[in-house]
Design an enzyme around this catalytic site. Structure first.
Site, PDB file in Angstrom:
ATOM      1  N   ARG A  36       0.875  -1.141  -0.098  1.00  0.00           N
ATOM      2  CA  ARG A  36      -0.197  -0.099  -0.144  1.00  0.00           C
ATOM      3  C   ARG A  36       1.182   1.123   0.536  1.00  0.00           C
ATOM      4  NH1 ARG A  36      -5.746  -0.444   1.870  1.00  0.00           N
ATOM      5  NH2 ARG A  36      -6.625  -2.199   0.702  1.00  0.00           N
ATOM      6  N   ARG A  58      -3.536   6.794   0.568  1.00  0.00           N
ATOM      7  CA  ARG A  58      -4.858   8.066   1.012  1.00  0.00           C
ATOM      8  C   ARG A  58      -3.801   8.254   1.629  1.00  0.00           C
ATOM      9  NH1 ARG A  58      -9.737   4.539   2.351  1.00  0.00           N
ATOM     10  NH2 ARG A  58      -7.909   3.463   2.996  1.00  0.00           N
ATOM     11  N   ARG A  60      -7.235  11.282  -6.363  1.00  0.00           N
ATOM     12  CA  ARG A  60      -8.088   9.994  -6.108  1.00  0.00           C
ATOM     13  C   ARG A  60      -9.282  11.396  -6.063  1.00  0.00           C
ATOM     14  NH1 ARG A  60     -12.185   8.180  -4.548  1.00  0.00           N
ATOM     15  NH2 ARG A  60     -12.546   6.370  -3.698  1.00  0.00           N
ATOM     16  N   ASP A  85      -6.744  -3.258  -7.775  1.00  0.00           N
ATOM     17  CA  ASP A  85      -7.478  -3.980  -6.465  1.00  0.00           C
ATOM     18  C   ASP A  85      -7.435  -5.496  -6.641  1.00  0.00           C
ATOM     19  OD1 ASP A  85      -8.276  -2.843  -3.827  1.00  0.00           O
ATOM     20  OD2 ASP A  85      -9.450  -4.426  -4.135  1.00  0.00           O
ATOM     21  N   TYR A 117     -14.694 -12.081   0.561  1.00  0.00           N
ATOM     22  CA  TYR A 117     -15.869 -10.896  -0.341  1.00  0.00           C
ATOM     23  C   TYR A 117     -16.728 -10.938  -1.032  1.00  0.00           C
ATOM     24  CZ  TYR A 117     -12.055  -7.926   2.537  1.00  0.00           C
ATOM     25  OH  TYR A 117     -10.583  -7.604   2.664  1.00  0.00           O
TER      26      TYR A 117
HETATM   27  O1  CP3 Z   1       0.229  -2.047  -2.682  1.00  0.00           O
HETATM   28  C1  CP3 Z   1      -0.521  -1.148  -3.210  1.00  0.00           C
HETATM   29  O2  CP3 Z   1      -0.019  -0.189  -3.089  1.00  0.00           O
HETATM   30  C2  CP3 Z   1      -1.036  -1.909  -5.025  1.00  0.00           C
HETATM   31  C3  CP3 Z   1      -2.200  -0.831  -4.203  1.00  0.00           C
HETATM   32  C4  CP3 Z   1      -3.335  -2.297  -3.736  1.00  0.00           C
HETATM   33  C5  CP3 Z   1      -4.688  -1.879  -3.089  1.00  0.00           C
HETATM   34  N1  CP3 Z   1      -5.347  -2.959  -2.858  1.00  0.00           N
HETATM   35  C6  CP3 Z   1      -5.015  -0.129  -3.287  1.00  0.00           C
HETATM   36  C7  CP3 Z   1      -6.250   0.397  -3.005  1.00  0.00           C
HETATM   37  C8  CP3 Z   1      -2.946  -3.496  -3.694  1.00  0.00           C
HETATM   38  C9  CP3 Z   1      -2.256  -4.505  -3.445  1.00  0.00           C
HETATM   39  C10 CP3 Z   1      -4.278  -3.905  -2.978  1.00  0.00           C
HETATM   40  C11 CP3 Z   1      -4.833  -4.978  -1.950  1.00  0.00           C
HETATM   41  C12 CP3 Z   1      -5.950  -5.160  -1.189  1.00  0.00           C
HETATM   42  N2  CP3 Z   1      -6.974  -4.938  -1.404  1.00  0.00           N
HETATM   43  C13 CP3 Z   1      -6.027  -6.355   0.129  1.00  0.00           C
HETATM   44  C14 CP3 Z   1      -5.239  -7.286   0.303  1.00  0.00           C
HETATM   45  C15 CP3 Z   1      -3.894  -6.520   0.744  1.00  0.00           C
HETATM   46  C16 CP3 Z   1      -4.052  -6.179   1.780  1.00  0.00           C
HETATM   47  O3  CP3 Z   1      -4.424  -4.911   2.628  1.00  0.00           O
HETATM   48  O4  CP3 Z   1      -5.086  -6.700   2.885  1.00  0.00           O
HETATM   49  C17 CP3 Z   1      -7.548  -6.859  -0.093  1.00  0.00           C
HETATM   50  C18 CP3 Z   1      -8.151  -7.500   1.295  1.00  0.00           C
HETATM   51  C19 CP3 Z   1      -8.368  -5.329  -0.630  1.00  0.00           C
HETATM   52  C20 CP3 Z   1      -9.492  -5.140  -0.889  1.00  0.00           C
HETATM   53  C21 CP3 Z   1      -9.826  -3.800  -0.210  1.00  0.00           C
HETATM   54  N3  CP3 Z   1      -9.453  -2.609  -0.860  1.00  0.00           N
HETATM   55  C22 CP3 Z   1     -10.369  -3.496   0.670  1.00  0.00           C
HETATM   56  C23 CP3 Z   1     -10.728  -4.200   2.030  1.00  0.00           C
HETATM   57  C24 CP3 Z   1      -9.885  -1.876   1.057  1.00  0.00           C
HETATM   58  C25 CP3 Z   1     -10.969  -1.154   1.861  1.00  0.00           C
HETATM   59  C26 CP3 Z   1     -10.094  -0.644   2.872  1.00  0.00           C
HETATM   60  C27 CP3 Z   1      -9.256   0.693   2.963  1.00  0.00           C
HETATM   61  O5  CP3 Z   1      -8.420   0.721   3.296  1.00  0.00           O
HETATM   62  O6  CP3 Z   1     -10.045   1.963   2.530  1.00  0.00           O
HETATM   63  C28 CP3 Z   1      -9.866  -1.187  -0.383  1.00  0.00           C
HETATM   64  C29 CP3 Z   1      -9.538   0.304  -1.066  1.00  0.00           C
HETATM   65  C30 CP3 Z   1      -8.167   0.296  -1.281  1.00  0.00           C
HETATM   66  N4  CP3 Z   1      -8.080  -0.477  -1.998  1.00  0.00           N
HETATM   67  C31 CP3 Z   1      -7.854   1.759  -1.034  1.00  0.00           C
HETATM   68  C32 CP3 Z   1      -6.394   1.354  -1.991  1.00  0.00           C
HETATM   69  C33 CP3 Z   1      -5.217   2.156  -1.785  1.00  0.00           C
HETATM   70  C34 CP3 Z   1      -8.291   2.907  -0.497  1.00  0.00           C
HETATM   71  C35 CP3 Z   1      -9.738   3.167  -1.328  1.00  0.00           C
HETATM   72  C36 CP3 Z   1      -9.204   4.719  -1.356  1.00  0.00           C
HETATM   73  O7  CP3 Z   1      -8.891   5.633  -1.671  1.00  0.00           O
HETATM   74  O8  CP3 Z   1     -10.575   5.412  -1.374  1.00  0.00           O
END
Ligand code: CP3
Length: 350
Positions: free
Chosen positions: A29, A33, A42, A79, A156
């Site tokens: 990540r 944000r 974003r 994602d 999910y």
């Molecule tokens: O690592 C990186 O920088 C690459 C991008 C990346 C994202 N999600 C961007 C993201 C990666 C590799 C993921 C993987 C991901 N997504 C996982 C596995 C890794 C982990 O963190 O456990 C999972 C379970 C998800 C599913 C997911 N996506 C959730 C549960 C959420 C909401 C939680 C949150 O942090 O808001 C997301 C949204 C998400 N994916 C965001 C980002 C930057 C935030 C959303 C936003 O910017 O509005």
């Protein structure tokens, strides 16, 4: 297809078991944000999925942490839930709520999904992002593609949202193992297609995220976490023998060693709960390990962060190792703490 620039890439060296002056570093990540420049893109992008499917904007946010910190690897901005989206399930990301999906809860719902072979077409914008990144990244930065592992993605898909116990998916798996297996089989195939397309577009390393692997009891872990990862790794190896795969079976605990051996992945990403000394003694002889600073140490910063990062470096830095966190960066992380961590790792000499 060997890349003449590849030997200069520290991440590839570490995954091949070679020594580098300091361990490569990237952070799960790393785009997100906590960065003001991410929040700006974003806000302009519309929805989160719009951002994932806009090659120009997804490229930009992938590059932001590379420009700011000089990480050794960039991870594609996307994602894990783009795969259910590509399989025709309704997926939305709601502000403050995270992902919301129309749950797939029975055999009829699974049968109604699109074919895994449709994923490549549906996710064409993602592969365009990969191709653009491969052009724009500095030559010493490795491009990582990724996907969610079948079990985590299924939690999910079945639950319709994140949950503390993955209860909905577990109950389906326990009550109707054959039905649940059908979903896992679709996801194995879809994941292989999705990761293959990323490699064809220019990804140099792949990471498989099994965030919820640790919630499974042993027999279910074998069936729904280890076996699918092994199948995915084998299929990718047959297609792309030189592309390393890192797996992140978060919370695997006592199953980590077997998982690493049997899946034959090249790298194992460790959560914060894994003792670095145990990882050195039991896991680093199998392959490269990655991790595992607590993301909250990066929020706190200061001496506590420095001491605990140094402990990880001293313990794991003498073998094949990639510095990372034990899970993703959290939004409240001060960006300057990330800069300090990168300097600390880059200045370390084993
Ligand atoms: O690592 C990186 O920088 C690459 C991008 C990346 C994202 N999600 C961007 C993201 C990666 C590799 C993921 C993987 C991901 N997504 C996982 C596995 C890794 C982990 O963190 O456990 C999972 C379970 C998800 C599913 C997911 N996506 C959730 C549960 C959420 C909401 C939680 C949150 O942090 O808001 C997301 C949204 C998400 N994916 C965001 C980002 C930057 C935030 C959303 C936003 O910017 O509005």
């Amino acid at each position: 297809m060997s890349d003449p620039k590849a030997p200069e890439k520290k991440l590839l060296k570490a995954l091949a078991g070679e020594k580098t002056d300091h361990p490569p570093i990237w952070l799960m990540r790393q785009a997100g944000r906590y960065l003001p420049e991410y929040r700006k893109v974003r806000a302009d992008a519309g929805s989160f999925l719009d951002l994932c499917y806009s090659p120009r904007l997804a490229e930009e946010v992938t590059l932001q942490p590379i420009r700011r910190y000089g990480f050794d690897a960039a991870i594609l901005f996307s994602d894990i839930l783009v795969v259910p989206d590509a399989l025709g399930q309704k997926v939305a990301f709601r502000e403050g709520e995270g992902p919301v999906l129309e749950p797939v809860t029975d055999a009829a719902g699974i049968a109604a999904l699109d074919s895994p072979s449709d994923v490549k077409q549906a996710l064409a914008p993602v592969y365009e992002t990969v191709a653009r990144l491969r052009e724009s990244l500095p030559s010493d930065v490795t491009l990582i593609g990724f996907a969610g592992a079948p079990w985590t993605v299924a939690t999910y898909m079945v639950g319709g949202r994140g949950s503390p116990d993955q209860g909905a998916a577990k109950l389906l798996a326990y009550r109707e193992p054959e039905t649940f297996q059908a979903l896992i089989d679709i996801l194995v195939e879809a994941t292989v297609e999705h990761l293959s397309a990323q490699v064809e577009a220019g990804a140099e390393v792949l990471q498989l995220f099994d965030t919820w692997a640790g919630s499974l009891p042993e027999l279910s872990f074998e069936r729904f976490a280890l076996k699918p990862a092994k199948a995915i790794r084998a299929k990718l190896k047959a297609r792309f023998p030189h592309i390393p795969v890192i797996a992140f079976p978060r919370g695997a605990g006592g199953m980590a060693e077997r998982y690493f051996l049997e899946t034959e992945v090249d790298g194992l990403s460790l959560d914060t709960g894994v003792s670095p000394a145990v990882a050195r003694d039991r896991l680093q002889s199998i392959g490269c390990v990655q991790g595992n600073l607590d993301p909250l140490l990066l929020v706190a910063g200061g001496d506590e962060m420095r001491v605990q990062a140094a402990h990880i470096l001293e313990t794991l830095g003498h073998g094949p190792f990639i510095f990372n966190l034990g899970h993703g960066i959290v939004p409240q992380t001060p960006p300057e703490h990330v800069g300090e961590l990168v300097r600390l790792v880059k200045d370390w000499r084993g």
